[in-house]
Design a protein around this motif. Structure first.
Motif, PDB file in Angstrom:
ATOM      1  N   LEU A 165     -15.484   0.535   2.081  1.00  0.00           N
ATOM      2  CA  LEU A 165     -14.744   1.668   2.627  1.00  0.00           C
ATOM      3  C   LEU A 165     -13.243   1.523   2.373  1.00  0.00           C
ATOM      4  O   LEU A 165     -12.559   2.500   2.050  1.00  0.00           O
ATOM      5  N   LEU A 166     -12.730   0.293   2.526  1.00  0.00           N
ATOM      6  CA  LEU A 166     -11.311   0.061   2.226  1.00  0.00           C
ATOM      7  C   LEU A 166     -11.016   0.299   0.748  1.00  0.00           C
ATOM      8  O   LEU A 166      -9.975   0.871   0.387  1.00  0.00           O
ATOM      9  N   PHE A 167     -11.948  -0.134  -0.107  1.00  0.00           N
ATOM     10  CA  PHE A 167     -11.792   0.077  -1.549  1.00  0.00           C
ATOM     11  C   PHE A 167     -11.791   1.570  -1.864  1.00  0.00           C
ATOM     12  O   PHE A 167     -10.962   2.056  -2.656  1.00  0.00           O
ATOM     13  N   LEU A 168     -12.718   2.316  -1.262  1.00  0.00           N
ATOM     14  CA  LEU A 168     -12.787   3.764  -1.481  1.00  0.00           C
ATOM     15  C   LEU A 168     -11.531   4.452  -0.972  1.00  0.00           C
ATOM     16  O   LEU A 168     -10.998   5.361  -1.629  1.00  0.00           O
ATOM     17  N   TRP A 169     -11.045   4.020   0.184  1.00  0.00           N
ATOM     18  CA  TRP A 169      -9.818   4.582   0.738  1.00  0.00           C
ATOM     19  C   TRP A 169      -8.646   4.341  -0.207  1.00  0.00           C
ATOM     20  O   TRP A 169      -7.821   5.243  -0.446  1.00  0.00           O
ATOM     21  N   ALA A 170      -8.558   3.136  -0.748  1.00  0.00           N
ATOM     22  CA  ALA A 170      -7.486   2.819  -1.689  1.00  0.00           C
ATOM     23  C   ALA A 170      -7.563   3.718  -2.922  1.00  0.00           C
ATOM     24  O   ALA A 170      -6.537   4.203  -3.424  1.00  0.00           O
ATOM     25  N   MET A 171      -8.767   3.950  -3.406  1.00  0.00           N
ATOM     26  CA  MET A 171      -8.933   4.809  -4.586  1.00  0.00           C
ATOM     27  C   MET A 171      -8.530   6.249  -4.277  1.00  0.00           C
ATOM     28  O   MET A 171      -7.838   6.898  -5.062  1.00  0.00           O
ATOM     29  N   LEU A 172      -8.934   6.747  -3.105  1.00  0.00           N
ATOM     30  CA  LEU A 172      -8.618   8.139  -2.747  1.00  0.00           C
ATOM     31  C   LEU A 172      -7.131   8.344  -2.484  1.00  0.00           C
ATOM     32  O   LEU A 172      -6.607   9.450  -2.677  1.00  0.00           O
ATOM     33  N   ARG A 173      -6.443   7.278  -2.050  1.00  0.00           N
ATOM     34  CA  ARG A 173      -5.001   7.359  -1.806  1.00  0.00           C
ATOM     35  C   ARG A 173      -4.190   7.229  -3.089  1.00  0.00           C
ATOM     36  O   ARG A 173      -2.989   7.483  -3.085  1.00  0.00           O
ATOM     37  N   ASP A 174      -4.821   6.852  -4.162  1.00  0.00           N
ATOM     38  CA  ASP A 174      -4.121   6.628  -5.427  1.00  0.00           C
ATOM     39  C   ASP A 174      -3.767   7.982  -6.063  1.00  0.00           C
ATOM     40  O   ASP A 174      -4.651   8.793  -6.321  1.00  0.00           O
ATOM     41  N   PRO A 175      -2.486   8.240  -6.317  1.00  0.00           N
ATOM     42  CA  PRO A 175      -2.094   9.522  -6.906  1.00  0.00           C
ATOM     43  C   PRO A 175      -2.359   9.612  -8.407  1.00  0.00           C
ATOM     44  O   PRO A 175      -2.189  10.676  -9.002  1.00  0.00           O
ATOM     45  N   HIS A 176      -2.774   8.510  -9.014  1.00  0.00           N
ATOM     46  CA  HIS A 176      -3.004   8.500 -10.456  1.00  0.00           C
ATOM     47  C   HIS A 176      -4.113   9.491 -10.816  1.00  0.00           C
ATOM     48  O   HIS A 176      -5.157   9.527 -10.162  1.00  0.00           O
TER      49      HIS A 176
END
Length: 242
Positions: A77-88
């Motif tokens: 979930l933390l990994f998914l959150w990090a990906m979703l927060r990535d503006p790239h």
């Protein structure tokens, strides 16, 4: 992908800290780690009682194999959150590359700890003959001992994840990942399956020495970038053929 960088100051700082941890283990052991390990173990072991109670059951659940899946789910979930927060704009392939690089790094370190370290010792529940064993007082299948508990492999894998989040994720997610290293490694120590030093000397010193050479150099970013570019070439072909 984030531009690869070489941060020698951080490498030196982390490596020196890791080496100091190793030196603190080597001398004088009885004045630091042995006493600390004993005090922490006996504090929590005294809380385990033969009478049925919620604390024993909670400890058993936290050290059940199913809880390892919960730990994995939290990291996911933390990994998914990090990906979703990535503006790239190519964040999916970017984080797949980061994830694969992280798994490979964890695999190499796991292989090193199992094959490259000759030293080992039993968990405190096996070391002390008079220790209270959780498996003797609860019916829930749980892990409360290990023939070789050094270093804390569970804690090391958590540290690898936290290290990658510190390198690639947003600050809040990175700090949460560090907090979960403490929270998710604590049950093994509390039940006596690991000594405190297994995690916070053994696993931590390995992480401080090895991970900076992956995360504070171009290695991690370059490897993740290669995987990202390979995925970018492969995915359009799959979509076109479909």
């Amino acid at each position: 992908m984030t531009r690869p960088r070489l941060d020698l100051k951080r490498i030196v700082a982390f490596n020196v800290t890791g080496l100091l941890l190793l030196l603190s283990w080597a001398w004088p052991h009885d004045m630091l780690w042995s006493d600390l390990d004993d005090r922490i173990f006996w504090f929590f072991n005294a809380l385990i009682t033969p009478e049925p109670n919620w604390w024993d059951d909670t400890l058993a659940i936290l050290n059940h194999r199913a809880f390892d899946m919960i730990s994995l789910a939290i990291m996911g979930l933390l990994f998914l959150w990090a990906m979703l927060r990535d503006p790239h704009p190519e964040r999916l392939t970017r984080w797949i590359g980061i994830g694969v690089t992280m798994v490979l790094t964890a695999g190499v370190l796991a292989l090193f700890t199992t094959k490259g370290i000759s030293y080992g010792h039993p968990s405190p529940t096996r070391f002390f003959a008079n220790a209270m064993r959780l498996t003797d007082v609860v019916s829930i299948p749980t892990k409360d001992s290990a023939s070789n508990s050094f270093p804390g492999d569970h804690g090391l894998m958590l540290m690898v994840f936290a290290g990658f989040m510190l390198r690639f994720a947003a600050r809040r997610i990175a700090l949460l990942s560090v907090a979960f290293v403490v929270l998710l490694s604590a049950p093994r120590i509390m039940v006596g399956a690991h000594w405190f030093s297994d995690v916070y000397m053994g696993a931590l010193s390995i992480a401080l020495i090895a991970l900076p050479w992956v995360l504070c150099t171009p290695l991690a970013a370059a490897a993740a970038g290669r995987i990202q570019r390979a995925l970018a070439r492969w995915m359009p072909q799959r979509l076109h053929s479909g």
